[in-house]
Design a protein around this motif. Sequence first.
Motif, PDB file in Angstrom:
ATOM      1  N   ARG A 187       0.837  -1.210   0.000  1.00 22.05           N
ATOM      2  CA  ARG A 187       0.000   0.000   0.000  1.00 22.05           C
ATOM      3  C   ARG A 187       0.871   1.259   0.000  1.00 22.05           C
ATOM      4  N   HIS A 188       2.000   1.193   0.725  1.00 21.62           N
ATOM      5  CA  HIS A 188       2.913   2.339   0.807  1.00 21.62           C
ATOM      6  C   HIS A 188       3.521   2.672  -0.555  1.00 21.62           C
ATOM      7  N   TYR A 189       3.850   1.656  -1.355  1.00 28.87           N
ATOM      8  CA  TYR A 189       4.443   1.885  -2.679  1.00 28.87           C
ATOM      9  C   TYR A 189       3.564   2.775  -3.560  1.00 28.87           C
ATOM     10  N   LEU A 190       2.242   2.687  -3.340  1.00 25.55           N
ATOM     11  CA  LEU A 190       1.312   3.490  -4.127  1.00 25.55           C
ATOM     12  C   LEU A 190       1.482   4.983  -3.863  1.00 25.55           C
ATOM     13  N   THR A 191       2.016   5.330  -2.682  1.00 29.51           N
ATOM     14  CA  THR A 191       2.254   6.751  -2.377  1.00 29.51           C
ATOM     15  C   THR A 191       3.395   7.295  -3.239  1.00 29.51           C
ATOM     16  N   HIS A 192       4.293   6.411  -3.686  1.00 26.94           N
ATOM     17  CA  HIS A 192       5.389   6.831  -4.569  1.00 26.94           C
ATOM     18  C   HIS A 192       4.935   6.872  -6.026  1.00 26.94           C
ATOM     19  N   THR A 193       4.176   5.873  -6.429  1.00 24.37           N
ATOM     20  CA  THR A 193       3.741   5.781  -7.832  1.00 24.37           C
ATOM     21  C   THR A 193       2.530   6.673  -8.119  1.00 24.37           C
ATOM     22  N   LYS A 194       1.863   7.145  -7.032  1.00 30.54           N
ATOM     23  CA  LYS A 194       0.643   7.960  -7.153  1.00 30.54           C
ATOM     24  C   LYS A 194      -0.483   7.204  -7.865  1.00 30.54           C
ATOM     25  N   GLU A 195      -0.335   5.889  -7.923  1.00 34.53           N
ATOM     26  CA  GLU A 195      -1.343   5.060  -8.590  1.00 34.53           C
ATOM     27  C   GLU A 195      -2.585   4.921  -7.713  1.00 34.53           C
ATOM     28  N   ARG A 196      -3.750   5.044  -8.328  1.00 30.17           N
ATOM     29  CA  ARG A 196      -5.029   4.883  -7.620  1.00 30.17           C
ATOM     30  C   ARG A 196      -5.891   3.893  -8.403  1.00 30.17           C
ATOM     31  N   PRO A 197      -5.665   2.592  -8.164  1.00 31.80           N
ATOM     32  CA  PRO A 197      -6.306   1.568  -9.003  1.00 31.80           C
ATOM     33  C   PRO A 197      -7.797   1.355  -8.742  1.00 31.80           C
ATOM     34  N   TYR A 198      -8.298   1.825  -7.587  1.00 31.58           N
ATOM     35  CA  TYR A 198      -9.701   1.596  -7.234  1.00 31.58           C
ATOM     36  C   TYR A 198     -10.504   2.869  -7.524  1.00 31.58           C
ATOM     37  N   VAL A 199     -11.338   2.803  -8.573  1.00 27.67           N
ATOM     38  CA  VAL A 199     -12.056   3.983  -9.063  1.00 27.67           C
ATOM     39  C   VAL A 199     -13.545   3.859  -8.789  1.00 27.67           C
ATOM     40  N   CYS A 200     -14.135   4.943  -8.298  1.00 23.99           N
ATOM     41  CA  CYS A 200     -15.572   4.988  -8.032  1.00 23.99           C
ATOM     42  C   CYS A 200     -16.329   5.045  -9.358  1.00 23.99           C
ATOM     43  N   GLU A 201     -17.314   4.176  -9.540  1.00 24.35           N
ATOM     44  CA  GLU A 201     -18.064   4.113 -10.798  1.00 24.35           C
ATOM     45  C   GLU A 201     -19.030   5.279 -10.949  1.00 24.35           C
ATOM     46  N   ILE A 202     -19.321   5.969  -9.842  1.00 15.32           N
ATOM     47  CA  ILE A 202     -20.290   7.062  -9.901  1.00 15.32           C
ATOM     48  C   ILE A 202     -19.614   8.395 -10.219  1.00 15.32           C
ATOM     49  N   CYS A 203     -18.514   8.721  -9.498  1.00 17.01           N
ATOM     50  CA  CYS A 203     -17.866  10.033  -9.687  1.00 17.01           C
ATOM     51  C   CYS A 203     -16.440   9.945 -10.224  1.00 17.01           C
ATOM     52  N   ASN A 204     -15.972   8.706 -10.501  1.00 13.73           N
ATOM     53  CA  ASN A 204     -14.637   8.461 -11.081  1.00 13.73           C
ATOM     54  C   ASN A 204     -13.468   8.878 -10.185  1.00 13.73           C
ATOM     55  N   LYS A 205     -13.718   9.076  -8.912  1.00 10.66           N
ATOM     56  CA  LYS A 205     -12.640   9.395  -7.980  1.00 10.66           C
ATOM     57  C   LYS A 205     -11.812   8.140  -7.721  1.00 10.66           C
ATOM     58  N   GLY A 206     -10.479   8.292  -7.704  1.00 11.96           N
ATOM     59  CA  GLY A 206      -9.602   7.143  -7.517  1.00 11.96           C
ATOM     60  C   GLY A 206      -9.089   7.023  -6.097  1.00 11.96           C
ATOM     61  N   PHE A 207      -8.820   5.773  -5.692  1.00 15.03           N
ATOM     62  CA  PHE A 207      -8.325   5.504  -4.341  1.00 15.03           C
ATOM     63  C   PHE A 207      -7.198   4.487  -4.397  1.00 15.03           C
ATOM     64  N   GLN A 208      -6.302   4.586  -3.435  1.00 12.35           N
ATOM     65  CA  GLN A 208      -5.165   3.671  -3.376  1.00 12.35           C
ATOM     66  C   GLN A 208      -5.539   2.342  -2.727  1.00 12.35           C
ATOM     67  N   GLU A 209      -6.570   2.329  -1.913  1.00 14.93           N
ATOM     68  CA  GLU A 209      -6.985   1.106  -1.210  1.00 14.93           C
ATOM     69  C   GLU A 209      -8.439   0.774  -1.513  1.00 14.93           C
TER      70      GLU A 209
END
Length: 477
Positions: A353-375
């Motif tokens: 989960r910490h590695y995502l803070t470096h890559t800025k990757e947000r693989p989990y996307v809300c289907e309603i508002c398209n907001k991305g999350f790391q977890e």
Amino acid sequence: MCKVCDKKFSSCHNLKAHSIIHTDDRPYVCEVCHRAYHWKASLKYHLLSHSNEKPYLCEVCGKTFSHYKNLNTHLLIHSNDEPYKCEMCNKVFKSNNNLKIHKRIHFQEKQFVCDICGKGYHRLSHLKEHAMNHVESKPFACNFCDRTFPAMRNLRSHLRIHIRDKSFICEVCGKAFSQPGCLRVHMQTHTNEKSYVCKLCDKRFSQQSSLKRHYLTHTKEKPHVCDVCNKGFQEKCALKRHLITHTGEKPFICKVCGRGLTTKFALISHLRTHTNERPYVCDECGRAYNQKQDLKTHVSLHKNRDAFACKLCDKVFYRPGALKVHMVTHTNEKSHVCKLCGKGFYQKCTLKRHYLTHTKERPYVCEICNKGFQEKSSLKKHSLTHTGERPHICEICGKGLASKASLTSHLRTHTNEKPYVCDECGSAYNYKQSLKNHMSLHKNRDAFACKICNKNFKRPDYLVQHSRLHAKEKSEM
């Protein structure tokens, strides 16, 4: 004697009637559900399931039955005469032949073995039915789902799923089933019969399939492997559920909030968050839960209160694995180190989960508002902001919370518990984040300090806001 199964009969008429079961000839069809039968008497017996007519009454207890044969079997319970009773499980049978077949279950005797795959069966009819799986030709196709079958009887049995024909009704509780085998399995919940015994730990099961699955817990074997990521599973259904994680398919839609779920059981559990239904109740303390697994986890606390308890801080855990992870926090061993910044973590999953803070990757996307999350858990919590759903209810004040963690934190406002303590000055806090904010004062004592009054601040924006007060005071002078 029958040339197919070697069964003997007293007359040619009985032999002729019996021979029909080896063919697909079923001339007697039910007009309600289109189920077909070999004999007219079988159809008459079946029609009673649609009419709910139970004309045969037990004069001892008043219970009614749809067929006289069922009544005769039931009467054996009241009479002291039990000629065909199993000595191992006390189950009563109406014939000596049925008793003999039943005893094979206890002795694990499977005299009818498939020549192709070696699978054994207690009955010859079960072996013949299994042999059809090895036949390449499957000419009988289902018009609803394009599934094909080697015999017409297999197709008829399958069609009941689509037309929702549940003509096999439990006479104890009234629950209906589409297959006779499902009804037989269900009846064991009333009799509490557990004929299948594990040879390794003596645990008993009501079904042979349950015993087979249980054996895998001893062998650690995972025969069902995912073709995409090679992950292994002990059960085929678990593999099916896992495959959806690769496709992202969520075919079961909630009619209340529109949320998509991966399985039917997940949808049923989700619907309880709207109705606030909690059918799973603890017999010991009365606490109720939405899901069966949550109740099982809770009950394990009563049974094994000290089994998985930390000897250093007396914290109790549900599983030995959770205790093992917790013990690392006392040793302060952080064996999982980030290669980019050198930060250490107790668990491998936390490092990921910490590695995502470096890559800025947000693989989990809300289907309603398209907001991305790391977890994934963050996405789940966010989804509740769209539905307004607050499934976790405080038992003290009735307040609804969006997540279980929020409920745990909220309960501390009632108990005034402050588990997060500063090692440097002893200040205690309700929330972990509050402790983190406080610790930043010790670490960065001079980082955000006012040059006029030497007051310290947690963040630079707080310092800027404070500086305006001095500027205002200076302008008023």
